[in-house]
Design an enzyme around this catalytic site. Structure first.
Site, mmCIF file in Angstrom:
data_model
loop_
_atom_site.group_PDB
_atom_site.id
_atom_site.type_symbol
_atom_site.label_atom_id
_atom_site.label_comp_id
_atom_site.label_asym_id
_atom_site.label_seq_id
_atom_site.Cartn_x
_atom_site.Cartn_y
_atom_site.Cartn_z
ATOM 1 N N SER A 195 37.874 66.352 -45.787
ATOM 2 C CA SER A 195 37.314 66.824 -47.050
ATOM 3 C C SER A 195 37.852 68.221 -47.340
ATOM 4 C CB SER A 195 35.799 66.776 -47.022
ATOM 5 O OG SER A 195 35.341 67.472 -45.914
ATOM 6 N N LEU A 196 37.342 68.830 -48.369
ATOM 7 C CA LEU A 196 37.862 70.119 -48.808
ATOM 8 C C LEU A 196 36.779 71.173 -48.725
ATOM 9 C CD1 LEU A 196 39.706 69.078 -52.092
ATOM 10 C CD2 LEU A 196 40.793 70.003 -50.044
ATOM 11 N N GLU A 214 42.250 59.208 -55.808
ATOM 12 C CA GLU A 214 40.891 59.078 -56.303
ATOM 13 C C GLU A 214 40.848 57.926 -57.300
ATOM 14 O OE1 GLU A 214 38.996 61.349 -54.868
ATOM 15 O OE2 GLU A 214 37.207 61.621 -56.094
ATOM 16 N N ASP A 220 36.467 63.503 -60.252
ATOM 17 C CA ASP A 220 35.177 63.121 -59.714
ATOM 18 C C ASP A 220 35.090 61.603 -59.645
ATOM 19 O OD1 ASP A 220 32.861 63.817 -58.603
ATOM 20 O OD2 ASP A 220 31.823 64.359 -60.456
ATOM 21 N N LYS A 273 40.309 68.537 -59.757
ATOM 22 C CA LYS A 273 39.531 67.784 -58.779
ATOM 23 C C LYS A 273 38.784 66.698 -59.536
ATOM 24 C CE LYS A 273 36.627 68.222 -54.747
ATOM 25 N NZ LYS A 273 35.551 67.277 -55.011
ATOM 26 N N GLU A 311 45.745 71.166 -58.792
ATOM 27 C CA GLU A 311 45.477 69.831 -59.351
ATOM 28 C C GLU A 311 44.007 69.765 -59.728
ATOM 29 O OE1 GLU A 311 46.277 67.121 -56.083
ATOM 30 O OE2 GLU A 311 47.873 68.483 -55.463
ATOM 31 N N CYS A 348 6.992 58.702 -91.600
ATOM 32 C CA CYS A 348 6.466 58.085 -92.822
ATOM 33 C C CYS A 348 5.143 57.358 -92.605
ATOM 34 C CB CYS A 348 7.493 57.136 -93.429
ATOM 35 S SG CYS A 348 7.685 55.612 -92.507
ATOM 36 N N CYS A 382 4.973 55.564 -87.468
ATOM 37 C CA CYS A 382 6.168 56.407 -87.542
ATOM 38 C C CYS A 382 5.781 57.876 -87.753
ATOM 39 C CB CYS A 382 7.056 55.918 -88.689
ATOM 40 S SG CYS A 382 8.428 57.028 -89.031
ATOM 41 N N CYS A 409 10.681 51.945 -86.625
ATOM 42 C CA CYS A 409 9.807 52.201 -87.767
ATOM 43 C C CYS A 409 10.072 51.089 -88.772
ATOM 44 C CB CYS A 409 10.150 53.556 -88.370
ATOM 45 S SG CYS A 409 9.633 53.721 -90.077
ATOM 46 N N TYR A 452 52.031 44.422 -75.136
ATOM 47 C CA TYR A 452 51.845 44.276 -73.690
ATOM 48 C C TYR A 452 51.014 43.028 -73.396
ATOM 49 C CZ TYR A 452 50.694 45.319 -68.862
ATOM 50 O OH TYR A 452 50.556 45.235 -67.504
ATOM 51 N N TYR A 454 46.920 61.933 -54.764
ATOM 52 C CA TYR A 454 47.093 63.359 -54.528
ATOM 53 C C TYR A 454 47.633 63.751 -53.149
ATOM 54 C CZ TYR A 454 42.259 62.517 -53.021
ATOM 55 O OH TYR A 454 41.133 61.998 -52.459
ATOM 56 N N LYS A 481 35.200 75.100 -57.603
ATOM 57 C CA LYS A 481 34.343 74.219 -58.403
ATOM 58 C C LYS A 481 33.949 74.849 -59.736
ATOM 59 C CE LYS A 481 32.751 70.799 -56.706
ATOM 60 N NZ LYS A 481 32.016 70.367 -55.529
ATOM 61 N N CYS A 507 11.128 55.301 -95.505
ATOM 62 C CA CYS A 507 10.990 56.353 -94.497
ATOM 63 C C CYS A 507 12.049 57.421 -94.734
ATOM 64 C CB CYS A 507 11.137 55.752 -93.100
ATOM 65 S SG CYS A 507 11.101 56.985 -91.792
ATOM 66 N N ARG A 559 36.993 55.954 -48.437
ATOM 67 C CA ARG A 559 37.037 57.046 -47.467
ATOM 68 C C ARG A 559 36.075 56.782 -46.305
ATOM 69 N NH1 ARG A 559 34.307 61.874 -46.734
ATOM 70 N NH2 ARG A 559 35.582 63.504 -45.815
HETATM 71 S S1 IVH Z 1 43.018 66.618 -51.387
HETATM 72 C C1 IVH Z 1 43.013 67.228 -46.990
HETATM 73 N N1 IVH Z 1 43.195 66.598 -53.995
HETATM 74 O O1 IVH Z 1 37.743 65.690 -53.193
HETATM 75 C C2 IVH Z 1 42.915 67.169 -48.467
HETATM 76 N N2 IVH Z 1 41.179 65.819 -53.016
HETATM 77 O O2 IVH Z 1 36.055 67.248 -51.384
HETATM 78 C C3 IVH Z 1 41.951 66.164 -48.912
HETATM 79 N N3 IVH Z 1 39.519 65.005 -54.619
HETATM 80 O O3 IVH Z 1 37.682 63.395 -50.528
HETATM 81 C C4 IVH Z 1 41.803 65.917 -50.325
HETATM 82 N N4 IVH Z 1 40.714 65.378 -56.435
HETATM 83 O O4 IVH Z 1 37.952 62.507 -52.920
HETATM 84 C C5 IVH Z 1 42.415 66.332 -52.929
HETATM 85 N N5 IVH Z 1 43.516 66.609 -56.285
HETATM 86 C C6 IVH Z 1 42.742 66.342 -55.227
HETATM 87 C C7 IVH Z 1 41.456 65.777 -55.365
HETATM 88 C C8 IVH Z 1 40.692 65.540 -54.218
HETATM 89 C C9 IVH Z 1 39.578 64.916 -55.957
HETATM 90 C C10 IVH Z 1 38.372 64.602 -53.796
HETATM 91 C C11 IVH Z 1 38.722 63.657 -52.681
HETATM 92 C C12 IVH Z 1 38.243 64.308 -51.429
HETATM 93 C C13 IVH Z 1 37.239 65.273 -51.946
HETATM 94 C C14 IVH Z 1 37.101 66.442 -50.990
#
Ligand code: IVH
Length: 674
Positions: free
Chosen positions: A85-86, A177, A121, A119, A117, A415, A412, A430, A39, A229, A318, A436, A140
């Site tokens: 957000s979730l 993400e 980080d 989550k 899926e 020793c 140390c 050391c 590549y 996602y 979580k 030692c 975001r």
């Molecule tokens: S869906 C309306 N899917 O989690 C649905 N979020 O706490 C919005 N995140 O801001 C998000 N993996 O940064 C979704 N498989 C996933 C995710 C995901 C990570 C994050 C994302 C979001 C945050 C919400």
């Protein structure tokens, strides 16, 4: 335009298409068809072509991932639809409650289909593709507007600069993400520590810090990945009926989605899926902090709608936290193989991400000072994957009266030799060397480890006793151990003693690379040991090499070269090596790939087609070892093109330019010149 730009344009187009294809195989399908080296070679060829013919550069060229000049500040941009957000579930009861709410609203008793899926980080981004071309990327931000990080995102290798397929949507805003895999995070932090730059607290911060760089050339050097996602806006093409199929669709357009996605039915299956990911969590190449469950049917999603800033149709279940709070009882100092003394926090035991933790590393005294650690402090502990738990930060507001700063001992702890700190180094050391016992134990442990001489059955407990009883002072003495020495040790029965003697015998047959690695030379890891072995071919050549000659080895710089030289200059190291050879430790020595005379210095070769006797990489390395330059594209400056079978357009180009074309037999002859 000059005469050959017709073929150059065609070649650039072919390369671009191939590179896009291999990028897709690698990042989206996780199923590469070519090696990284192949590549890289294609990429280099395209870079060379574009350098020669700047008019051939296109905005979606894979060469355009190197970053652009720094920005003063980020512009902001509005998300076409808000980024939500979730809601979180922290235990099974909350997950059960979520599932019940969904079924009540949908007025169904039946088990609901969910798309599960991991989550990830990292940092959420929205990406805009117009007529299939990536035109804008935002963070975001507050969910309504975000920072415009388009130039930075262009450097992320897994982000397609153009969508695949004949009919991409006319407009697509996709969400995903951006994250940093663990190995990349470790690498960046090791590099930061070495340079005295503050390391990142976790991969999430590293991803955020890397993406929000005003200088995208820095972002380009950071190992960021993308995982998509959801879809914000789509025009020109209809989405399928479900989240699961939407992900498939994104993948077909070349957007990376999680290989861990699952379509499951009902709460029981959700639990199984959660448990499965929770147990495999530490093995994944990246950090995840839970599992997201989304009602799979998009029609059902529409019916469920939103509350405040989160959808009613999704939840993040979580995992237990990877960070915990506890009290630091005291700091102990551990002596490593190279004599580096590491401060280790002794903690009030806590469970972090499912494991009991009572020790955590503080890395070095600079880190202790930077984090302002005091004995008695309440501290935040982090444990991610298989990395050693570490103290992330202290909570100074909880500091008890009279708490004191830990101090590096002047001698140390093992020793009693002086402890020194060399100019420009973070570590205290050391000075006892192999006198030692701690260093001796670590040196033996390293020597016997799997990637070194791989001595099966020589574990920590046995090494401790061998050293404490002065049965082994240097590694070569391992090979003079007798059966009666071994059975005299605690916990070593007759059978295990015999097995260990057999393992020692077997370990004598090794490779030069393993042997060099096993010596435990500072700065020489496994990869460097391999490079040294390949370059010099024999131990004697390596032992006699000057610092300048060592610097000719790929990846060896002045610091490493100095460390290697110093190691081999020590008479006792030479004695140990000689004793190891006398004991029968042996390997097959090879031909040096370099380091000798450079008869091909000043010449430039291009390799094309497939060679019969060796790979192109091997040929290229050996040519470089003889001083030649090997490049990807033919120009007037090329000394010769070396063509194997099915050579392709480079031969035509060579003929056009009057550059000689050589065959494999000529190559053999070239490589024999020395
Ligand atoms: S869906 C309306 N899917 O989690 C649905 N979020 O706490 C919005 N995140 O801001 C998000 N993996 O940064 C979704 N498989 C996933 C995710 C995901 C990570 C994050 C994302 C979001 C945050 C919400």
């Amino acid at each position: 335009m000059n005469a050959d730009s017709g073929t150059a344009a065609e070649r650039a187009a072919v390369l671009r298409e191939r590179l896009h294809h291999h990028n897709y195989r690698y990042y989206v399908l996780d199923d590469p068809e070519v090696t990284d080296a192949e590549y890289d070679r294609m990429l280099r060829e395209l870079q060379d072509l574009e350098a020669e013919h700047p008019e051939l550069q296109t905005p979606d060229s894979p060469t355009q991932r190197v970053g652009a000049p720094p920005l003063e500040k980020f512009d902001t941009g509005a998300h076409l639809v808000p980024m939500l957000s979730l809601e979180n579930a922290f235990d099974e009861a909350e997950m059960t409650e979520f599932d019940r709410r969904v079924r009540t609203r949908l007025e169904t008793e039946a088990a609901v289909d969910y798309c599960a899926e991991p989550k990830l980080d990292g940092l959420a981004v929205s990406l805009l593709y117009e007529d299939g071309v990536f035109t804008r990327g935002l963070t975001r931000g507050d969910g309504t507007t975000g920072e415009d990080v388009t130039v930075n995102l262009r450097t992320v290798a897994s982000l397609p600069l153009a969508l695949r397929g004949d009919r991409p949507p006319s407009r697509l805003e996709v969400r995903g993400e951006v994250f940093m895999p663990r190995d990349g995070f470790e690498r960046i932090n090791a590099d930061h520590r070495e340079r005295g730059v503050k390391p990142f607290a976790n991969p999430r911060n590293a991803a955020a810090g890397s993406l929000r760089q005003l200088d995208s050339r820095i972002t380009a050097k950071r190992p960021l990945r993308l995982c998509c996602y959801s879809v914000g806006v789509i025009e020109g093409v209809a989405l399928p009926d479900t989240q699961y199929e939407t992900l498939e669709c994104l993948q077909a357009w070349g957007l990376p989605v999680s290989p861990e996605r699952r379509r499951i039915n009902g709460l029981e299956a959700a639990r199984a899926c959660y448990d499965d990911l929770a147990t495999r969590r530490a093995e994944l190449a990246y950090e995840i902090d839970g599992v997201v469950f989304k009602v799979d049917s998009l029609a059902a999603q529409a019916e469920l709608g939103f509350v405040a800033r989160a959808p009613r149709w999704a939840i993040a279940w979580k995992f237990p936290a990877e960070e915990q709070i506890t009290v630091l009882r005291t700091v102990e100092f551990q002596v490593g193989r190279t004599g580096a003394i590491t401060p280790v926090a002794k903690l009030e035991p806590v469970t972090v991400a499912g494991a009991r933790v009572s020790n955590a590393t503080l890395h070095n005294m600079d880190e202790v000072a930077r984090k302002d650690v005091h004995i008695g402090d309440t501290v935040v502990i982090r444990r991610a994957g298989d990395v050693i738990p570490e103290v992330v930060r202290v909570l100074p507001e909880k500091r008890p009266e009279g708490a004191r700063v830990p101090e590096m001992p002047t001698t140390c702890p093992v020793c009693g030799s002086d402890v020194v700190r060399e100019e420009g180094e973070a570590a205290h050391r050391c000075t006892g060397g192999l006198y030692c016992r701690a260093q001796r134990k670590e040196a033996i442990r390293h020597f016997a480890s799997r990637r070194a001489l791989d001595i099966d059955g020589l574990g920590e407990k046995i090494i401790d006793q061998l050293v404490e009883r002065d049965l082994v002072e240097h590694v070569d003495q391992l090979f003079s151990l007798r059966h009666e020495d071994l059975v005299s040790l605690e916990r070593l029965a007759d059978k295990s003693a015999r097995n260990l003697l057999d393992a020692l015998e077997a370990a004598k047959e090794t490779t030069l690379a393993r042997f060099v690695y096993a010596l435990g030379i500072r700065e020489v890891g496994e990869a460097t040991a391999k490079a040294l072995a390949a370059h010099f071919g024999s131990l004697d050549a390596l032992m006699e090499a000057s610092e300048e000659q060592l610097c000719e080895v790929p990846d060896v710089g002045p610091v490493v070269a100095h460390s290697i030289r110093t190691f081999f200059e020590q008479p006792h190291n030479r004695e140990v090596i000689a004793a190891l050879r006398t004991a029968g430790v042996a390997w097959t020595e090879g031909e040096p790939a370099g380091g000798g005379p450079k008869p091909l210095a000043g010449s430039t070769y291009v390799l094309t087609g497939s060679l019969e006797e060796m790979t192109r990489e091997a040929a290229s390395e050996r040519l470089q070892g003889l001083g030649a330059k090997v490049t990807g594209s033919v120009s007037k400056k090329t000394t010769a093109v070396i063509a194997g079978a099915d050579p392709g357009s480079k031969v035509d180009k060579a003929r056009d330019l009057g550059v000689p074309v050589l065959g494999e037999a000529d190559l053999r002859e070239l490589l024999d010149v020395r």
